[in-house]
Design a protein around this motif. Structure first.
Motif, PDB file in Angstrom:
ATOM      1  N   GLY A 211       0.836  -1.191   0.000  1.00  0.00           N
ATOM      2  CA  GLY A 211       0.000   0.000   0.000  1.00  0.00           C
ATOM      3  C   GLY A 211       0.872   1.243   0.000  1.00  0.00           C
ATOM      4  O   GLY A 211       1.809   1.353   0.794  1.00  0.00           O
ATOM      5  N   ALA A 212       0.599   2.166  -0.916  1.00  0.00           N
ATOM      6  CA  ALA A 212       1.381   3.398  -1.027  1.00  0.00           C
ATOM      7  C   ALA A 212       0.440   4.534  -1.388  1.00  0.00           C
ATOM      8  O   ALA A 212      -0.669   4.313  -1.880  1.00  0.00           O
ATOM      9  CB  ALA A 212       2.471   3.248  -2.083  1.00  0.00           C
ATOM     10  N   THR A 213       0.905   5.761  -1.179  1.00  0.00           N
ATOM     11  CA  THR A 213       0.049   6.907  -1.469  1.00  0.00           C
ATOM     12  C   THR A 213       0.363   7.564  -2.807  1.00  0.00           C
ATOM     13  O   THR A 213      -0.475   8.290  -3.340  1.00  0.00           O
ATOM     14  CB  THR A 213       0.148   7.966  -0.358  1.00  0.00           C
ATOM     15  OG1 THR A 213       1.509   8.405  -0.252  1.00  0.00           O
ATOM     16  CG2 THR A 213      -0.315   7.405   0.977  1.00  0.00           C
ATOM     17  N   THR A 214       1.567   7.325  -3.355  1.00  0.00           N
ATOM     18  CA  THR A 214       1.940   8.039  -4.586  1.00  0.00           C
ATOM     19  C   THR A 214       2.522   7.141  -5.665  1.00  0.00           C
ATOM     20  O   THR A 214       3.137   7.638  -6.605  1.00  0.00           O
ATOM     21  CB  THR A 214       2.944   9.165  -4.279  1.00  0.00           C
ATOM     22  OG1 THR A 214       4.131   8.606  -3.692  1.00  0.00           O
ATOM     23  CG2 THR A 214       2.350  10.198  -3.338  1.00  0.00           C
ATOM     24  N   GLY A 215       2.345   5.846  -5.596  1.00  0.00           N
ATOM     25  CA  GLY A 215       2.772   4.980  -6.687  1.00  0.00           C
ATOM     26  C   GLY A 215       3.520   3.750  -6.239  1.00  0.00           C
ATOM     27  O   GLY A 215       4.176   3.750  -5.191  1.00  0.00           O
ATOM     28  N   ILE A 216       3.428   2.690  -7.058  1.00  0.00           N
ATOM     29  CA  ILE A 216       4.092   1.421  -6.789  1.00  0.00           C
ATOM     30  C   ILE A 216       4.755   0.950  -8.074  1.00  0.00           C
ATOM     31  O   ILE A 216       4.116   0.863  -9.122  1.00  0.00           O
ATOM     32  CB  ILE A 216       3.082   0.356  -6.316  1.00  0.00           C
ATOM     33  CG1 ILE A 216       2.453   0.759  -4.977  1.00  0.00           C
ATOM     34  CG2 ILE A 216       3.741  -1.019  -6.207  1.00  0.00           C
ATOM     35  CD1 ILE A 216       1.260  -0.101  -4.582  1.00  0.00           C
ATOM     36  N   SER A 217       6.048   0.639  -7.992  1.00  0.00           N
ATOM     37  CA  SER A 217       6.776   0.058  -9.114  1.00  0.00           C
ATOM     38  C   SER A 217       7.718  -1.001  -8.553  1.00  0.00           C
ATOM     39  O   SER A 217       8.782  -0.675  -8.015  1.00  0.00           O
ATOM     40  CB  SER A 217       7.547   1.133  -9.882  1.00  0.00           C
ATOM     41  OG  SER A 217       8.240   0.561 -10.981  1.00  0.00           O
ATOM     42  N   ILE A 218       7.339  -2.274  -8.665  1.00  0.00           N
ATOM     43  CA  ILE A 218       8.039  -3.348  -7.969  1.00  0.00           C
ATOM     44  C   ILE A 218       8.193  -4.577  -8.854  1.00  0.00           C
ATOM     45  O   ILE A 218       7.477  -4.763  -9.831  1.00  0.00           O
ATOM     46  CB  ILE A 218       7.304  -3.752  -6.677  1.00  0.00           C
ATOM     47  CG1 ILE A 218       5.854  -4.149  -6.981  1.00  0.00           C
ATOM     48  CG2 ILE A 218       7.381  -2.642  -5.631  1.00  0.00           C
ATOM     49  CD1 ILE A 218       5.086  -4.681  -5.776  1.00  0.00           C
ATOM     50  N   SER A 219       9.143  -5.430  -8.443  1.00  0.00           N
ATOM     51  CA  SER A 219       9.296  -6.766  -9.012  1.00  0.00           C
ATOM     52  C   SER A 219       9.009  -7.774  -7.912  1.00  0.00           C
ATOM     53  O   SER A 219       9.454  -7.603  -6.770  1.00  0.00           O
ATOM     54  CB  SER A 219      10.717  -6.964  -9.548  1.00  0.00           C
ATOM     55  OG  SER A 219      10.993  -6.074 -10.607  1.00  0.00           O
ATOM     56  N   THR A 220       8.268  -8.830  -8.260  1.00  0.00           N
ATOM     57  CA  THR A 220       7.807  -9.770  -7.242  1.00  0.00           C
ATOM     58  C   THR A 220       8.011 -11.216  -7.663  1.00  0.00           C
ATOM     59  O   THR A 220       8.100 -11.539  -8.848  1.00  0.00           O
ATOM     60  CB  THR A 220       6.311  -9.567  -6.941  1.00  0.00           C
ATOM     61  OG1 THR A 220       5.562  -9.753  -8.151  1.00  0.00           O
ATOM     62  CG2 THR A 220       6.038  -8.177  -6.381  1.00  0.00           C
ATOM     63  N   ALA A 221       8.060 -12.073  -6.664  1.00  0.00           N
ATOM     64  CA  ALA A 221       7.970 -13.527  -6.838  1.00  0.00           C
ATOM     65  C   ALA A 221       6.983 -13.982  -5.774  1.00  0.00           C
ATOM     66  O   ALA A 221       7.354 -14.308  -4.648  1.00  0.00           O
ATOM     67  CB  ALA A 221       9.324 -14.196  -6.665  1.00  0.00           C
ATOM     68  N   ALA A 222       5.707 -13.941  -6.118  1.00  0.00           N
ATOM     69  CA  ALA A 222       4.638 -14.130  -5.135  1.00  0.00           C
ATOM     70  C   ALA A 222       3.584 -15.085  -5.672  1.00  0.00           C
ATOM     71  O   ALA A 222       3.473 -15.297  -6.882  1.00  0.00           O
ATOM     72  CB  ALA A 222       3.989 -12.791  -4.792  1.00  0.00           C
ATOM     73  N   ALA A 223       2.795 -15.648  -4.759  1.00  0.00           N
ATOM     74  CA  ALA A 223       1.631 -16.429  -5.165  1.00  0.00           C
ATOM     75  C   ALA A 223       0.400 -15.538  -5.295  1.00  0.00           C
ATOM     76  O   ALA A 223      -0.438 -15.745  -6.176  1.00  0.00           O
ATOM     77  CB  ALA A 223       1.371 -17.547  -4.165  1.00  0.00           C
ATOM     78  N   THR A 224       0.295 -14.541  -4.399  1.00  0.00           N
ATOM     79  CA  THR A 224      -0.844 -13.614  -4.380  1.00  0.00           C
ATOM     80  C   THR A 224      -0.327 -12.195  -4.184  1.00  0.00           C
ATOM     81  O   THR A 224       0.568 -11.969  -3.362  1.00  0.00           O
ATOM     82  CB  THR A 224      -1.819 -13.967  -3.247  1.00  0.00           C
ATOM     83  OG1 THR A 224      -2.318 -15.288  -3.443  1.00  0.00           O
ATOM     84  CG2 THR A 224      -2.987 -12.992  -3.191  1.00  0.00           C
ATOM     85  N   ILE A 225      -0.910 -11.253  -4.931  1.00  0.00           N
ATOM     86  CA  ILE A 225      -0.507  -9.853  -4.817  1.00  0.00           C
ATOM     87  C   ILE A 225      -1.729  -8.981  -4.562  1.00  0.00           C
ATOM     88  O   ILE A 225      -2.761  -9.112  -5.230  1.00  0.00           O
ATOM     89  CB  ILE A 225       0.190  -9.359  -6.100  1.00  0.00           C
ATOM     90  CG1 ILE A 225       1.498 -10.117  -6.327  1.00  0.00           C
ATOM     91  CG2 ILE A 225       0.464  -7.857  -6.027  1.00  0.00           C
ATOM     92  CD1 ILE A 225       2.164  -9.795  -7.654  1.00  0.00           C
ATOM     93  N   ASP A 226      -1.597  -8.078  -3.593  1.00  0.00           N
ATOM     94  CA  ASP A 226      -2.533  -6.989  -3.369  1.00  0.00           C
ATOM     95  C   ASP A 226      -1.740  -5.689  -3.471  1.00  0.00           C
ATOM     96  O   ASP A 226      -0.690  -5.553  -2.835  1.00  0.00           O
ATOM     97  CB  ASP A 226      -3.186  -7.072  -1.983  1.00  0.00           C
ATOM     98  CG  ASP A 226      -4.051  -8.301  -1.819  1.00  0.00           C
ATOM     99  OD1 ASP A 226      -4.987  -8.475  -2.615  1.00  0.00           O
ATOM    100  OD2 ASP A 226      -3.778  -9.103  -0.905  1.00  0.00           O
ATOM    101  N   ALA A 227      -2.222  -4.729  -4.262  1.00  0.00           N
ATOM    102  CA  ALA A 227      -1.516  -3.462  -4.431  1.00  0.00           C
ATOM    103  C   ALA A 227      -2.520  -2.321  -4.485  1.00  0.00           C
ATOM    104  O   ALA A 227      -3.535  -2.413  -5.172  1.00  0.00           O
ATOM    105  CB  ALA A 227      -0.675  -3.482  -5.702  1.00  0.00           C
ATOM    106  N   ASP A 228      -2.206  -1.223  -3.772  1.00  0.00           N
ATOM    107  CA  ASP A 228      -3.150  -0.114  -3.674  1.00  0.00           C
ATOM    108  C   ASP A 228      -2.387   1.199  -3.588  1.00  0.00           C
ATOM    109  O   ASP A 228      -1.539   1.378  -2.708  1.00  0.00           O
ATOM    110  CB  ASP A 228      -4.029  -0.298  -2.431  1.00  0.00           C
ATOM    111  CG  ASP A 228      -5.163   0.723  -2.343  1.00  0.00           C
ATOM    112  OD1 ASP A 228      -5.192   1.675  -3.145  1.00  0.00           O
ATOM    113  OD2 ASP A 228      -6.020   0.563  -1.458  1.00  0.00           O
TER     114      ASP A 228
END
Length: 218
Positions: free
Chosen positions: A130-147
């Protein structure tokens, strides 16, 4: 740790080979903080002011900082690693991932007042950002939530099969899976939504089967 630790522009190195590191009170101020523990690492006082943090722990990790923070390299330790346990990072400013955040089969939860970005790979079963001004990421996940609940876009590059349970951005959502299929729950964007599989002909963008599945953009 129950009192103030102040290294000003210097670094702080904390080690508990057979046990954990727990900050119960006080303020930790340093340019860089290295924490090494056989157990958990809890440095979660709201007044902490670290520029760079690096952790290697045998159990769960909780980090909190009053402003911007870099997950980087301190005294040879790179990134944040927990032994298949949860990692939580909360910052009052932007979070830079210069190095990896690796929870193994544990979960990673990141909450920032600002943006989350950087080349460091986030590994976990559930990655919740969760972020207020943007998300730019690389992941190795089974489930992702982003806001991004105030402003900005979401850009995610995922290594393998993933369930994008929720993604909510004020502007665009751009998710690329480099080697796997993408299962979608709810994606909401103020502008565009782009879901890509990096040219994988045998992989798919899938509905999660929930009657409430939605992809919404302009």
């Amino acid at each position: 740790m129950s009192g103030n630790v102040n290294a000003w522009a210097g670094d702080v190195q904390i080690s508990a080979v057979a046990g954990g590191i727990v900050q119960s009170a006080g303020m930790l101020t340093a340019n860089g903080v290295q924490a090494l523990a056989g157990g958990s690492v809890t440095l979660n006082q709201a007044s902490n002011d670290m520029n760079t943090v690096a952790v290697n722990a045998g159990a769960a990790v909780a980090i909190r900082d009053t402003d911007g923070l870099d997950v980087g390299t301190v005294n040879g330790t790179e990134g944040i690693t927990a032994a298949n346990k949860n990692i939580g990072i909360t910052t009052g400013g932007s979070l830079t991932l210069s190095k990896a955040v690796n929870a193994g089969s544990g979960d990673v939860t990141i909450v920032t007042t600002g943006s989350v970005s950087g080349a460091g790979l986030i590994t976990g079963t559930i990655v919740d950002v969760g972020a207020t001004t943007g998300i730019s990421i690389s992941t190795a996940a089974a489930t992702i939530d982003a806001d991004t609940n105030t402003a900005g876009s979401i850009t995610i590059t995922e290594a393998d099969d993933v369930y994008l349970r929720t993604a909510k951005a004020k502007t665009s959502v751009d998710v690329t899976v480099t080697n796997g299929s993408l299962t979608v729950g709810a994606v909401t964007a103020g502008t565009t939504v782009e879901l890509s599989l990096n040219g994988e002909a045998t992989k798919y963008v899938l509905d999660d089967g929930d009657a409430l599945t939605v992809i919404s953009g302009t």
